[in-house]
Design a protein around this motif. Structure first.
Motif, PDB file in Angstrom:
ATOM      1  N   GLN A  38       0.880  -1.187   0.092  1.00  0.00           N
ATOM      2  CA  GLN A  38       0.031   0.011   0.029  1.00  0.00           C
ATOM      3  C   GLN A  38       1.051   1.170  -0.007  1.00  0.00           C
ATOM      4  O   GLN A  38       0.711   2.374  -0.829  1.00  0.00           O
ATOM      5  CB  GLN A  38      -0.838   0.086   1.193  1.00  0.00           C
ATOM      6  CG  GLN A  38      -1.978   1.054   1.136  1.00  0.00           C
ATOM      7  CD  GLN A  38      -2.809   0.961   2.444  1.00  0.00           C
ATOM      8  OE1 GLN A  38      -2.466   1.695   3.517  1.00  0.00           O
ATOM      9  NE2 GLN A  38      -4.070   0.672   2.006  1.00  0.00           N
ATOM     10  N   SER A 221     -11.895   5.694  -5.227  1.00  0.00           N
ATOM     11  CA  SER A 221     -11.391   4.675  -4.573  1.00  0.00           C
ATOM     12  C   SER A 221     -12.029   4.256  -3.298  1.00  0.00           C
ATOM     13  O   SER A 221     -12.635   5.057  -2.518  1.00  0.00           O
ATOM     14  CB  SER A 221     -10.056   5.209  -3.987  1.00  0.00           C
ATOM     15  OG  SER A 221      -9.178   4.314  -3.102  1.00  0.00           O
ATOM     16  N   VAL A 223     -10.325   2.584  -1.065  1.00  0.00           N
ATOM     17  CA  VAL A 223      -9.241   2.610   0.067  1.00  0.00           C
ATOM     18  C   VAL A 223      -8.828   4.172   0.497  1.00  0.00           C
ATOM     19  O   VAL A 223      -8.576   4.122   2.019  1.00  0.00           O
ATOM     20  CB  VAL A 223      -8.049   2.002  -0.486  1.00  0.00           C
ATOM     21  CG1 VAL A 223      -6.892   1.956   0.412  1.00  0.00           C
ATOM     22  CG2 VAL A 223      -8.297   0.580  -0.695  1.00  0.00           C
ATOM     23  N   THR A 314      -5.541   6.640   4.127  1.00  0.00           N
ATOM     24  CA  THR A 314      -6.085   5.328   3.359  1.00  0.00           C
ATOM     25  C   THR A 314      -6.953   4.428   4.619  1.00  0.00           C
ATOM     26  O   THR A 314      -6.302   4.668   5.745  1.00  0.00           O
ATOM     27  CB  THR A 314      -5.038   4.363   2.987  1.00  0.00           C
ATOM     28  OG1 THR A 314      -3.847   3.952   3.958  1.00  0.00           O
ATOM     29  CG2 THR A 314      -4.239   5.059   1.754  1.00  0.00           C
ATOM     30  N   ASP A 315      -7.827   3.896   4.269  1.00  0.00           N
ATOM     31  CA  ASP A 315      -8.592   3.187   5.196  1.00  0.00           C
ATOM     32  C   ASP A 315      -8.142   1.673   5.556  1.00  0.00           C
ATOM     33  O   ASP A 315      -7.721   0.942   4.944  1.00  0.00           O
ATOM     34  CB  ASP A 315     -10.021   2.876   4.687  1.00  0.00           C
ATOM     35  CG  ASP A 315     -11.056   2.189   5.695  1.00  0.00           C
ATOM     36  OD1 ASP A 315     -10.527   2.024   6.839  1.00  0.00           O
ATOM     37  OD2 ASP A 315     -12.037   2.291   5.259  1.00  0.00           O
ATOM     38  N   TYR A 316      -7.474   1.676   6.883  1.00  0.00           N
ATOM     39  CA  TYR A 316      -6.983   0.571   7.263  1.00  0.00           C
ATOM     40  C   TYR A 316      -7.824  -0.770   7.327  1.00  0.00           C
ATOM     41  O   TYR A 316      -7.198  -2.146   7.167  1.00  0.00           O
ATOM     42  CB  TYR A 316      -6.244   0.555   8.777  1.00  0.00           C
ATOM     43  CG  TYR A 316      -5.108  -0.529   9.009  1.00  0.00           C
ATOM     44  CD1 TYR A 316      -3.904  -0.295   8.523  1.00  0.00           C
ATOM     45  CD2 TYR A 316      -5.636  -1.755   9.966  1.00  0.00           C
ATOM     46  CE1 TYR A 316      -2.901  -1.393   8.857  1.00  0.00           C
ATOM     47  CE2 TYR A 316      -4.870  -2.711  10.105  1.00  0.00           C
ATOM     48  CZ  TYR A 316      -3.244  -2.486   9.843  1.00  0.00           C
ATOM     49  OH  TYR A 316      -2.580  -3.329   9.929  1.00  0.00           O
ATOM     50  N   VAL A 318      -9.632  -1.914   4.853  1.00  0.00           N
ATOM     51  CA  VAL A 318      -9.463  -2.729   3.853  1.00  0.00           C
ATOM     52  C   VAL A 318      -8.156  -3.844   4.067  1.00  0.00           C
ATOM     53  O   VAL A 318      -8.455  -5.097   3.716  1.00  0.00           O
ATOM     54  CB  VAL A 318      -9.148  -1.879   2.493  1.00  0.00           C
ATOM     55  CG1 VAL A 318      -8.744  -2.665   1.242  1.00  0.00           C
ATOM     56  CG2 VAL A 318     -10.258  -0.846   2.095  1.00  0.00           C
TER      57      VAL A 318
END
Length: 845
Positions: A38, A221, A223, A314-316, A318
């Motif tokens: 990532q 997105s 994420v 970012t979204d953890y 995911v």
């Protein structure tokens, strides 16, 4: 539980551990791989954003040039429709032209003295607008008026024309404007048409700008939650305002965010990681939870002429979702394997344990205490070996049991007694208190907690080392055990702190006990080749009025102990309810004192020192004062002990020495005040600094003050406790040329013959001897013996003419006190200095 079952469980447990370890490592490495992947994707995305922004910049520059051309044609059209003399131009004409040309406003600028001012405008806010403070804009205007081609790097440059770059408007800081400036020499003014938020540019920006790019990326997105462009030079700092005509604006290049909204903001952390990425030119990241969501914040530096940092949130979840799915699969597989392992181990354990049961029956007999029982087992395998060892165990158990009893007694002794002094420790105190408290309740008696520590113990440790400190603690414990009653429980609480539990007591009995302790511990200690003086400060709390638990009584006694230290140490205090407030106040004062220097609340006052022969002012003693913003002037007797205990005395003392030297250097340049020394007090902590001599040398060099005009005052107690060390350091200071005096002489119970070892210049007789002339014989003896040692003598606390006459009769050299002057601020000293000299001279005559 049977061995068979245990073996099955153990085997299953081992398999479980292996499976858990395997799954954990798999989880960890997968997590690390996903996170690194990532990060790489975020770096790649940041570069794609950078490229998009650069392409947008090219397009926006083109649009900006088109708008600049539009403004140039508007300016030329305006020139053709206006009188060349500004006096003949009306604002109404400019309003009409603005409408015709579809521009926001038109302003005419004219030179006025050394300024260029807006004289006519369709916008009233532009009239009389000064441009002198506009930086490179003003430079461009001057070049236009000189019929030169504009040469500054910014903006669009054409013959007789310059278009300023898009920037924040002074008159309307909420808008982004574009200005054009035209002058060909045919008019006596510069023509300035400008456009607010041009629709063509704005449409382009809305569709291709950095904000539109990141919004599209975030929207598409699942994420990426947020993308922000940080300005590393201003983000997290105070805003950088540009002041033009009294108006404060923030220019585009100084805005903390170049694009994005930074929805997931944690200013303190973000600022740190933005700077790290910018300075190291490497990506940084950290995990956190914001608004109830676990996220990863990545910071990617973008280098170039105008560097910035792209922050991607970012979204953890995911990553966590992928990890959870993998974990569930691994757990299912592990449970299947574990079930197979358990069944197989159970069958194997049954085969193994059958002969073991035979041995267990004999072991049961041994476990009941029948150590003579032997197992009859003739097997040649491991079980045979086990039988022999069980027999050996049976023979050895008696011996081992006795050894365990002895060892348990030793462990208990270590748990309840201090290893250094052999006194009961904290654990023992708790149990002893419980016993004593029951007796006190039953007999309706009081119980006292005497909590004390050793004054200046840290200085002794620092000077002579911990070995000598340990010897001192042993000697203190010995004196207490031998000098107190058998019913008094003496415990070492920790470090140099001791607690004495006195039962069946009352106030008067407790006072006698405390004074006995002060007497026992106040005598000198001979430790190897050193003679050491130490005194205790004692705090007292009494059961039941001051508390009913040991913790409360110790806490209150500790508060009383600090109160005793505030009163000068070597004394005692009984706890009172108002001391809680004093303790809270003390904590707040320490906190405020840490900020006092930075906030400019500290100031040096100076008290004159007068020659008793001719009345001349020969010196000034520098005294620290603290003017608290809420509490007003705080007595040094209140805040100096706090500074010493908290360690603040070191930076404060350094500041005092430097300030005093700076001030005396100024006085040395005054014809009236030259040749005057300034005296500064040194605390024990300051004196024992290894860097003290180098620090003073550096201050003298920086302030250019000659060493003979600086006098350092040490207390008598410093000299008494570490003579060899003091002799060496004092000699080093004397070699520099600094004057040395011993302050408050007479309070430390030392002899003048002891002072023959020290290279000092002056003795300062403590004010307590001067205030009461009943001490006349003591003062006379001190002066006479000091003269024999060729030392100067100065008396402190002089407040009456009778004291002055007495001191002159005894040939005392100098005096200071309220009779001459109280300590004064610098401005007050300088204002009345001449009159002080005259008054001092007249008093001495």
């Amino acid at each position: 539980m049977s061995i068979k079952t245990k073996l099955s469980i153990i085997f299953s447990f081992v398999v479980s551990i292996i499976l858990i370890l395997n799954n954990s490592l798999n989880y960890y490495f997968t997590k690390d791989m996903l996170e690194n992947d990532q990060k790489q994707q975020m770096n790649q995305l940041a570069n794609e954003i950078r490229v998009s922004i650069e392409q947008t910049d090219i397009g926006s520059t083109y649009i900006e040039d088109l708008i600049g051309e539009k403004l140039r044609y508007a300016a030329m059209y305006t020139k053709s429709n206006l009188d060349p003399n500004i006096e003949n131009v009306q604002n109404e004409e400019l309003i009409e032209l603005s409408k015709q040309l579809d521009v926001s406003h038109i302003t005419l600028f004219q030179q006025e003295g050394d300024d260029i001012v807006g004289k006519r405008s369709s916008d009233p806010t532009q009239i009389e607008l000064s441009t002198k403070e506009w930086g490179y804009w003003f430079e461009a205007f001057q070049q236009l008026f000189n019929e030169q081609r504009v040469t500054i790097p910014e903006g669009q440059k054409l013959p007789n024309y310059w278009a300023g770059p898009f920037d924040v408007s002074t008159s309307d800081p909420g808008s982004i404007d574009k200005w054009g400036y035209y002058f060909d020499g045919s008019t006596n003014y510069i023509i300035n048409p400008y456009i607010k938020d041009d629709q063509l540019y704005q449409k382009f920006v809305d569709t291709t700008s950095a904000n539109s790019i990141v919004k599209k990326i975030v929207a598409e997105s699942n994420v990426i939650l947020d993308i922000t462009g940080f300005n590393p030079k201003t983000y997290g700092k105070d805003p950088i305002y540009t002041y033009q005509n009294g108006e404060a604006i923030i220019e585009l290049r100084n805005r903390p965010l170049f694009f994005g909204e930074n929805t997931y903001e944690r200013l303190e952390y973000d600022r740190k990681y933005v700077l790290e990425a910018y300075e190291t030119e490497k990506s940084t990241s950290y995990e956190t939870e914001i608004n109830g969501k676990r996220v990863v914040k990545n910071f990617v530096p973008i280098l170039g002429e105008n560097p910035y940092v792209i922050g991607l949130v970012t979204d953890y979840s995911v990553i966590q979702s992928i990890l959870n799915q993998q974990l569930v699969s691994n757990v299912i597989i592990s449970l299947i394997l574990l079930s197979i392992a358990f069944v197989g181990s159970y069958l194997l354990a049954g085969y193994i344990v059958r002969p073991v049961k035979q041995i267990l029956r004999k072991v049961d007999e041994i476990s009941e205490g029948n150590f003579g029982v032997h197992v009859q087992q003739n097997r040649k395998d491991e079980l045979g070996v086990l039988a022999k060892r069980v027999n050996k165990m049976s023979d050895s158990l008696a011996s081992y049991t006795q050894q365990l009893k002895d060892k348990n007694e030793e462990i208990k002794n270590l748990a309840y007694y201090d290893t250094l002094t052999r006194l009961p420790n904290r654990n023992s105190l708790q149990e002893l208190f419980t016993t004593k408290i029951e007796e006190a309740k039953k007999d309706k008696k009081q119980l006292s907690i005497l909590f004390f520590d050793l004054d200046r113990f840290k200085s002794i440790n620092d000077m002579f080392g911990h070995r000598l400190g340990d010897l001192l603690l042993k000697e203190v414990a010995k004196r207490l055990e031998n000098g107190l009653d058998q019913n008094d429980i003496v415990t070492r609480f920790g470090g140099d702190e001791f607690i004495i539990l006195v039962s069946n007591t009352n106030y008067n009995y407790t006072v006698q006990k405390v004074e006995k302790i002060l007497e026992l511990l106040g005598k000198s200690y001979s430790l190897e080749e050193h003679e050491v003086f130490i005194t205790p400060s004692i705090g007292v709390s009494i059961y039941p009025q001051d508390g009913k638990s040991i913790d409360t009584l110790i806490k209150n006694a500790d508060i009383a102990l600090y109160r005793a230290k505030d009163k000068g140490k070597n004394t005692y205090e009984f706890f009172t309810s108002d001391m809680d407030n004093l303790a809270i106040k003390r904590v707040q004062l320490e906190k405020d004192l840490r900020n006092a220097h930075r906030n400019g609340e500290l100031e040096l006052y100076y008290q004159p020192q007068v020659n008793l022969t001719n009345g001349e002012i020969v010196g000034m003693e520098a005294l620290l004062r603290w003017n608290h913003p809420k509490l007003g002037l705080i007595s040094p007797a209140e805040f100096i002990p706090i500074a010493e205990e908290s360690g603040l005395i070191i930076p404060l003392g350094e500041w005092v020495i430097k300030e005093a030297c700076i001030q005396n250097k100024k006085w040395q340049q005054n014809e009236i005040m030259k040749n005057m020394r300034v005296a500064v007090n040194l605390s024990a902590a300051q004196f024992h600094q290894q860097k003290l001599v180098g620090l003073i040398e550096q201050i003298l060099q920086e302030t250019e003050l000659e060493p003979q005009y600086l006098e350092l005052e040490i207390t008598e107690s410093i000299a008494m406790n570490s003579s060899d060390y003091v002799i060496s350091k004092l000699q080093t200071l004397k070699n520099i040329g600094i004057k040395i005096s011993i302050d408050d002489f007479g309070t430390g119970y030392s002899s003048l013959s002891y002072l023959r070892k020290f290279t000092i210049d002056t003795l300062k007789i403590d004010r307590s001897f001067i205030m009461d002339l009943e001490n006349a014989e003591i003062v006379s003896a001190i002066i006479a013996m000091a003269k024999n040692l060729r030392l100067s003598v100065i008396a402190e606390g002089v407040e009456t003419i009778e004291q002055i006459q007495f001191l002159k009769e005894q040939s005392c050299d100098e005096a200071q006190g309220y009779y001459f002057s109280k300590p004064l601020a610098v401005k007050e000293i300088e204002r009345i200095y001449s009159s002080l000299r005259e008054v001092s001279a007249s008093i001495i005559e």
